[in-house]
Scaffold this motif. Structure first.
Motif, PDB file in Angstrom:
ATOM      1  N   ALA A 114       0.837  -1.212   0.000  1.00  0.00           N
ATOM      2  CA  ALA A 114       0.000   0.000   0.000  1.00  0.00           C
ATOM      3  C   ALA A 114       0.866   1.253   0.000  1.00  0.00           C
ATOM      4  O   ALA A 114       0.549   2.240  -0.674  1.00  0.00           O
ATOM      5  CB  ALA A 114      -0.926  -0.008   1.205  1.00  0.00           C
ATOM      6  N   LYS A 115       1.972   1.223   0.739  1.00  0.00           N
ATOM      7  CA  LYS A 115       2.895   2.367   0.749  1.00  0.00           C
ATOM      8  C   LYS A 115       3.502   2.584  -0.635  1.00  0.00           C
ATOM      9  O   LYS A 115       3.667   3.725  -1.076  1.00  0.00           O
ATOM     10  CB  LYS A 115       4.012   2.143   1.769  1.00  0.00           C
ATOM     11  N   THR A 161       9.352   2.471   1.522  1.00  0.00           N
ATOM     12  CA  THR A 161       9.626   1.209   2.209  1.00  0.00           C
ATOM     13  C   THR A 161      10.848   0.558   1.606  1.00  0.00           C
ATOM     14  O   THR A 161      10.897   0.297   0.400  1.00  0.00           O
ATOM     15  CB  THR A 161       8.428   0.235   2.159  1.00  0.00           C
ATOM     16  N   SER A 162      11.842   0.298   2.425  1.00  0.00           N
ATOM     17  CA  SER A 162      13.072  -0.315   1.927  1.00  0.00           C
ATOM     18  C   SER A 162      12.861  -1.797   1.596  1.00  0.00           C
ATOM     19  O   SER A 162      13.713  -2.418   0.976  1.00  0.00           O
ATOM     20  CB  SER A 162      14.189  -0.171   2.957  1.00  0.00           C
ATOM     21  N   ASP A 163      11.713  -2.359   1.993  1.00  0.00           N
ATOM     22  CA  ASP A 163      11.438  -3.765   1.720  1.00  0.00           C
ATOM     23  C   ASP A 163      10.961  -4.016   0.302  1.00  0.00           C
ATOM     24  O   ASP A 163      10.954  -5.149  -0.147  1.00  0.00           O
ATOM     25  CB  ASP A 163      10.335  -4.297   2.674  1.00  0.00           C
ATOM     26  N   GLY A 164      10.552  -2.969  -0.422  1.00  0.00           N
ATOM     27  CA  GLY A 164       9.974  -3.142  -1.755  1.00  0.00           C
ATOM     28  C   GLY A 164      10.977  -2.950  -2.859  1.00  0.00           C
ATOM     29  O   GLY A 164      11.946  -2.205  -2.717  1.00  0.00           O
ATOM     30  N   GLN A 190      10.257   4.313  -8.847  1.00  0.00           N
ATOM     31  CA  GLN A 190      11.131   3.368  -8.151  1.00  0.00           C
ATOM     32  C   GLN A 190      11.818   4.049  -6.965  1.00  0.00           C
ATOM     33  O   GLN A 190      11.865   3.504  -5.861  1.00  0.00           O
ATOM     34  CB  GLN A 190      12.165   2.822  -9.134  1.00  0.00           C
ATOM     35  N   HIS A 191      12.318   5.244  -7.177  1.00  0.00           N
ATOM     36  CA  HIS A 191      12.990   6.005  -6.119  1.00  0.00           C
ATOM     37  C   HIS A 191      12.028   6.321  -4.968  1.00  0.00           C
ATOM     38  O   HIS A 191      12.356   6.108  -3.798  1.00  0.00           O
ATOM     39  CB  HIS A 191      13.581   7.293  -6.701  1.00  0.00           C
ATOM     40  N   ASN A 192      10.826   6.802  -5.289  1.00  0.00           N
ATOM     41  CA  ASN A 192       9.847   7.152  -4.252  1.00  0.00           C
ATOM     42  C   ASN A 192       9.365   5.936  -3.476  1.00  0.00           C
ATOM     43  O   ASN A 192       9.162   6.003  -2.265  1.00  0.00           O
ATOM     44  CB  ASN A 192       8.658   7.887  -4.864  1.00  0.00           C
ATOM     45  N   CYS A 193       9.184   4.826  -4.152  1.00  0.00           N
ATOM     46  CA  CYS A 193       8.753   3.602  -3.472  1.00  0.00           C
ATOM     47  C   CYS A 193       9.848   3.090  -2.543  1.00  0.00           C
ATOM     48  O   CYS A 193       9.562   2.599  -1.454  1.00  0.00           O
ATOM     49  CB  CYS A 193       8.381   2.525  -4.482  1.00  0.00           C
ATOM     50  N   LYS A 194      11.096   3.211  -2.961  1.00  0.00           N
ATOM     51  CA  LYS A 194      12.211   2.786  -2.123  1.00  0.00           C
ATOM     52  C   LYS A 194      12.294   3.652  -0.869  1.00  0.00           C
ATOM     53  O   LYS A 194      12.618   3.161   0.211  1.00  0.00           O
ATOM     54  CB  LYS A 194      13.506   2.866  -2.929  1.00  0.00           C
ATOM     55  N   ASN A 199      -1.523   0.989  -9.515  1.00  0.00           N
ATOM     56  CA  ASN A 199      -2.218   0.005  -8.694  1.00  0.00           C
ATOM     57  C   ASN A 199      -1.259  -1.125  -8.364  1.00  0.00           C
ATOM     58  O   ASN A 199      -0.596  -1.651  -9.251  1.00  0.00           O
ATOM     59  CB  ASN A 199      -3.429  -0.582  -9.426  1.00  0.00           C
ATOM     60  N   VAL A 200      -1.208  -1.502  -7.077  1.00  0.00           N
ATOM     61  CA  VAL A 200      -0.368  -2.610  -6.632  1.00  0.00           C
ATOM     62  C   VAL A 200      -1.271  -3.757  -6.210  1.00  0.00           C
ATOM     63  O   VAL A 200      -2.223  -3.569  -5.465  1.00  0.00           O
ATOM     64  CB  VAL A 200       0.544  -2.182  -5.458  1.00  0.00           C
ATOM     65  N   ASN A 201      -0.951  -4.950  -6.701  1.00  0.00           N
ATOM     66  CA  ASN A 201      -1.649  -6.156  -6.287  1.00  0.00           C
ATOM     67  C   ASN A 201      -0.658  -6.985  -5.477  1.00  0.00           C
ATOM     68  O   ASN A 201       0.265  -7.593  -6.032  1.00  0.00           O
ATOM     69  CB  ASN A 201      -2.143  -6.941  -7.502  1.00  0.00           C
ATOM     70  N   PHE A 202      -0.838  -6.986  -4.145  1.00  0.00           N
ATOM     71  CA  PHE A 202       0.087  -7.692  -3.260  1.00  0.00           C
ATOM     72  C   PHE A 202       0.092  -9.192  -3.525  1.00  0.00           C
ATOM     73  O   PHE A 202       1.141  -9.830  -3.537  1.00  0.00           O
ATOM     74  CB  PHE A 202      -0.261  -7.420  -1.790  1.00  0.00           C
ATOM     75  N   MET A 203      -1.072  -9.773  -3.743  1.00  0.00           N
ATOM     76  CA  MET A 203      -1.170 -11.221  -3.940  1.00  0.00           C
ATOM     77  C   MET A 203      -0.435 -11.682  -5.209  1.00  0.00           C
ATOM     78  O   MET A 203       0.193 -12.731  -5.219  1.00  0.00           O
ATOM     79  CB  MET A 203      -2.630 -11.671  -4.002  1.00  0.00           C
ATOM     80  N   LEU A 204      -0.492 -10.899  -6.268  1.00  0.00           N
ATOM     81  CA  LEU A 204       0.166 -11.249  -7.527  1.00  0.00           C
ATOM     82  C   LEU A 204       1.576 -10.683  -7.638  1.00  0.00           C
ATOM     83  O   LEU A 204       2.304 -10.999  -8.587  1.00  0.00           O
ATOM     84  CB  LEU A 204      -0.666 -10.764  -8.720  1.00  0.00           C
TER      85      LEU A 204
END
Length: 68
Positions: free
Chosen positions: A16-17, A61-64, A54-58, A32-37
């Motif tokens: 979600a983050k 959350t450093s896990d993504g 990619q930069h903003n998502c990193k 849109n992010v689909n966690f299950m897929l």
């Protein structure tokens, strides 16, 4: 342009983050992010936008990870 990306993320909260961070990125019309897929669908203009996503998502959350 619409494109789908494989992602790696450990939990739904992190997914979600990533979705929120991607949608806040300038030039992104919709993400849109689909966690299950483990997929992210993004509608955007230029390719450079995905590097910003990619930069903003990193930062969110450093896990993504998005595989470009």
């Amino acid at each position: 342009m619409k494109k789908s990306y494989k992602i790696e993320v450990d939990c739904p909260n992190c997914a979600a983050k990533m979705e929120t961070a991607a949608n806040k990125t300038e030039g992104v019309k919709e993400a849109n992010v689909n966690f299950m897929l483990l997929k992210m669908k993004v509608e955007f203009d230029p390719q450079a936008v995905m590097e910003a996503v990619q930069h903003n998502c990193k930062k969110a959350t450093s896990d993504g990870e998005i595989f470009l």
